[in-house]
Write a protein that holds these residues in place. Structure first.
Motif, mmCIF file in Angstrom:
data_model
loop_
_atom_site.group_PDB
_atom_site.id
_atom_site.type_symbol
_atom_site.label_atom_id
_atom_site.label_comp_id
_atom_site.label_asym_id
_atom_site.label_seq_id
_atom_site.Cartn_x
_atom_site.Cartn_y
_atom_site.Cartn_z
ATOM 1 N N LEU A 1 0.869 -1.305 0.020
ATOM 2 C CA LEU A 1 -0.284 -0.009 -0.199
ATOM 3 C C LEU A 1 0.832 1.391 0.025
ATOM 4 C CD1 LEU A 1 -2.858 1.393 0.010
ATOM 5 C CD2 LEU A 1 -2.674 1.074 2.581
ATOM 6 N N SER A 2 1.954 1.303 0.797
ATOM 7 C CA SER A 2 2.797 2.540 0.738
ATOM 8 C C SER A 2 3.491 2.736 -0.511
ATOM 9 C CB SER A 2 3.814 2.222 2.007
ATOM 10 O OG SER A 2 3.518 2.047 3.230
ATOM 11 N N LEU A 3 3.733 1.617 -1.329
ATOM 12 C CA LEU A 3 4.168 1.755 -2.497
ATOM 13 C C LEU A 3 3.381 2.480 -3.691
ATOM 14 C CD1 LEU A 3 6.483 1.894 -4.600
ATOM 15 C CD2 LEU A 3 6.205 -0.589 -5.115
ATOM 16 N N SER A 4 1.878 1.960 -3.596
ATOM 17 C CA SER A 4 0.908 2.305 -4.217
ATOM 18 C C SER A 4 0.483 3.899 -4.077
ATOM 19 C CB SER A 4 -0.265 1.504 -4.003
ATOM 20 O OG SER A 4 -0.107 0.409 -4.752
ATOM 21 N N GLU A 5 0.121 4.203 -2.903
ATOM 22 C CA GLU A 5 0.142 5.528 -2.298
ATOM 23 C C GLU A 5 1.144 6.583 -2.834
ATOM 24 O OE1 GLU A 5 -2.530 5.286 1.785
ATOM 25 O OE2 GLU A 5 -0.230 5.014 1.897
ATOM 26 N N TYR A 6 2.434 6.080 -2.884
ATOM 27 C CA TYR A 6 3.343 7.176 -3.276
ATOM 28 C C TYR A 6 3.392 7.160 -4.648
ATOM 29 C CZ TYR A 6 7.967 9.516 -3.311
ATOM 30 O OH TYR A 6 8.947 10.493 -3.512
ATOM 31 N N GLU B 1 -10.431 3.978 7.411
ATOM 32 C CA GLU B 1 -11.368 2.955 7.304
ATOM 33 C C GLU B 1 -11.324 2.340 5.866
ATOM 34 O OE1 GLU B 1 -16.420 3.364 6.353
ATOM 35 O OE2 GLU B 1 -15.263 4.969 6.950
ATOM 36 N N ASP B 2 -10.880 3.094 4.745
ATOM 37 C CA ASP B 2 -10.676 2.463 3.513
ATOM 38 C C ASP B 2 -9.507 1.438 3.476
ATOM 39 O OD1 ASP B 2 -12.761 3.845 2.326
ATOM 40 O OD2 ASP B 2 -11.721 5.611 1.816
ATOM 41 N N LYS B 3 -8.489 1.945 4.458
ATOM 42 C CA LYS B 3 -7.329 0.832 4.222
ATOM 43 C C LYS B 3 -7.604 -0.425 4.991
ATOM 44 C CE LYS B 3 -3.458 2.637 5.578
ATOM 45 N NZ LYS B 3 -2.397 3.342 6.484
ATOM 46 N N GLU B 4 -8.630 -0.474 6.126
ATOM 47 C CA GLU B 4 -9.217 -1.718 6.516
ATOM 48 C C GLU B 4 -9.922 -2.588 5.667
ATOM 49 O OE1 GLU B 4 -8.444 -3.417 9.544
ATOM 50 O OE2 GLU B 4 -6.944 -1.677 9.665
ATOM 51 N N LYS C 1 0.005 8.709 -6.124
ATOM 52 C CA LYS C 1 -0.267 10.069 -5.334
ATOM 53 C C LYS C 1 -1.843 10.005 -4.928
ATOM 54 C CE LYS C 1 0.693 11.893 -9.250
ATOM 55 N NZ LYS C 1 1.234 12.916 -10.435
ATOM 56 N N TYR C 2 -1.900 9.222 -3.766
ATOM 57 C CA TYR C 2 -3.105 9.355 -3.163
ATOM 58 C C TYR C 2 -2.985 8.725 -1.601
ATOM 59 C CZ TYR C 2 -3.589 4.120 -3.232
ATOM 60 O OH TYR C 2 -3.412 3.034 -3.097
ATOM 61 N N LYS C 3 -3.942 9.155 -0.609
ATOM 62 C CA LYS C 3 -3.743 8.664 0.625
ATOM 63 C C LYS C 3 -5.051 7.729 1.111
ATOM 64 C CE LYS C 3 -0.947 8.549 4.238
ATOM 65 N NZ LYS C 3 0.344 7.632 4.156
ATOM 66 N N MET C 4 -4.883 6.770 1.630
ATOM 67 C CA MET C 4 -6.052 6.168 2.229
ATOM 68 C C MET C 4 -6.492 6.600 3.453
ATOM 69 S SD MET C 4 -6.479 2.125 1.020
ATOM 70 C CE MET C 4 -7.056 1.733 -0.945
#
Length: 390
Positions: A15-20, A29-32, A23-26
């Motif tokens: 997830l950290s690689l995808s967010e970077y 709640e969405d992360k769970e 360019k988004y941040k979960m």
């Protein structure tokens, strides 16, 4: 470095690689929710000393080709850290993914490119496009009295999918959707839907839409009959006091709605969309239904495919009296071939996005005039489309 599938406990790293990269941040709640749906076996990563350096996902799909289901591997979520870019990590992952998909019996692969020229180097080629319309409310299709009725926000996914399936089978390259895909990808909480039912109560079309900033945003409009099309547009036109216009997205390339409007001069845009690639040319050709040529001679086809070596080389191509294709690899050089093309060109020709004579005219397919005409004769006319994103 090693390439392997991710493990469940590596969700946060992925997830950290995808967010970077995207360019988004979960939210928490969405992360769970994402963690619950995380399928680590679909994600392949390159690791250096157990650190995830780059990754991609291979999603198993079935797509419509000539009205039949073909197994397809969808490439998604291709990402790498900026300090690792231009080191060939994604190239290694793509080559590995082709081997993986081939072993899994996935004859095709689709992806949505961040940069078309990059993926062309690996054999993927644009296989479909979609149109986008902007229609002022004053130019909506005329309201028409038809036999039947429109019911809003009532239908279930099974009913919607039944109509979608019949509509999607008209095109090559559309996804066969399941209930999970509808629930988590197609539908959203902001969406409304409306279904047109015939006079006898049969569902014949639907629209997925929402109202945003005074505009009717139509995400999907499916009609199995002309009556359904008119009925749905009458329903949509009844929003004319609420909106200034409508934006239609993901319209198939063969749609003729502008011609049917009171004034066809509306803003229209055409977008090259997804890319496709044959993973296994031999298996795909042998699953395909060809037109029977006037002469049943065999042609020698040379396929250029350096990233999937099992496709690369000289092949003897035959078509039976029943229209079944045969592709047998033979010893020989490119100079002995009747037809020569890259794997991307072969993909879009067999899917029906482009025609052999057209690709020959622009140098994408080379060969003798007789062989080009044979190729033109055997491939059925078709239209490609995709109404989804991954």
């Amino acid at each position: 470095m090693i390439i392997r599938q991710l493990q469940a406990e590596e969700f946060e790293d992925s997830l950290s690689l995808s967010e970077y990269a995207f360019k988004y941040k979960m939210t928490s709640e969405d992360k769970e929710k994402a963690k619950e749906r995380f399928k680590p076996e679909r994600v392949w990563g390159i690791f250096e000393q157990e650190k995830l350096e780059a990754k991609l996902m291979i999603i198993p799909f079935r797509v419509n080709i000539q009205g039949r289901a073909i197994h397809m591997g969808g490439i998604a979520g291709v990402a790498t850290w900026p300090e690792n870019r231009r080191q060939g990590l994604v190239a290694k992952l793509l080559s590995h993914s082709l081997q993986t998909m081939n072993e899994a019996g996935q004859l095709l692969s689709f992806l949505h490119p961040f940069l078309i020229p990059f993926y062309r180097k690996f054999g993927w080629e644009v296989y479909c496009e979609y149109k986008k319309y902007s229609i002022p409310a004053a130019n909506f299709p005329a309201k028409t009295e038809v036999e039947g009725s429109v019911i809003r926000d009532h239908s279930d996914i099974d009913e919607l999918n039944g109509m979608y399936r019949m509509f999607a089978e008209r095109y090559n390259g559309t996804l066969q959707r399941d209930k999970d895909w509808w629930t988590h990808t197609v539908m959203s909480e902001e969406d409304h839907h409306a279904v047109f039912y015939s006079h006898s109560g049969e569902p014949e079309g639907y629209v997925l839409y929402k109202i945003e900033k005074g505009e009717l945003v139509i995400d999907e409009l499916v009609h199995l009959t002309e009556t359904a099309r008119k009925g749905l547009w009458t329903f949509l036109a009844n929003h004319d006091s609420m909106v200034t216009g409508a934006a239609l997205k993901m319209v198939p390339s063969d749609d003729i709605l502008p011609y049917l409007l009171p004034d066809p001069r509306i803003p229209q845009e055409i977008y090259p969309y997804f890319m496709a690639r044959l993973v296994n040319a031999k298996a795909f050709v042998e699953s395909y239904s060809f037109n029977v040529p006037s002469r049943l001679q065999k042609q020698k086809l040379y396929i250029e495919d350096k990233h999937a070596p099992w496709n690369n080389g000289l092949w003897e191509w035959s078509i039976s009296e029943e229209g079944k294709g045969g592709l047998e690899q033979i010893a020989g050089e490119q100079a002995q071939a009747d037809l020569i093309c890259g794997i991307g060109t072969l993909t879009v020709l067999l899917m029906g996005y482009k025609r052999p004579e057209e690709m020959s005219r622009y140098g994408q397919l080379t060969g003798s005039e007789t062989a080009i005409q044979w190729f033109e004769e055997i491939v059925p006319q078709a239209t490609t489309a995709l109404f989804d994103f991954f």
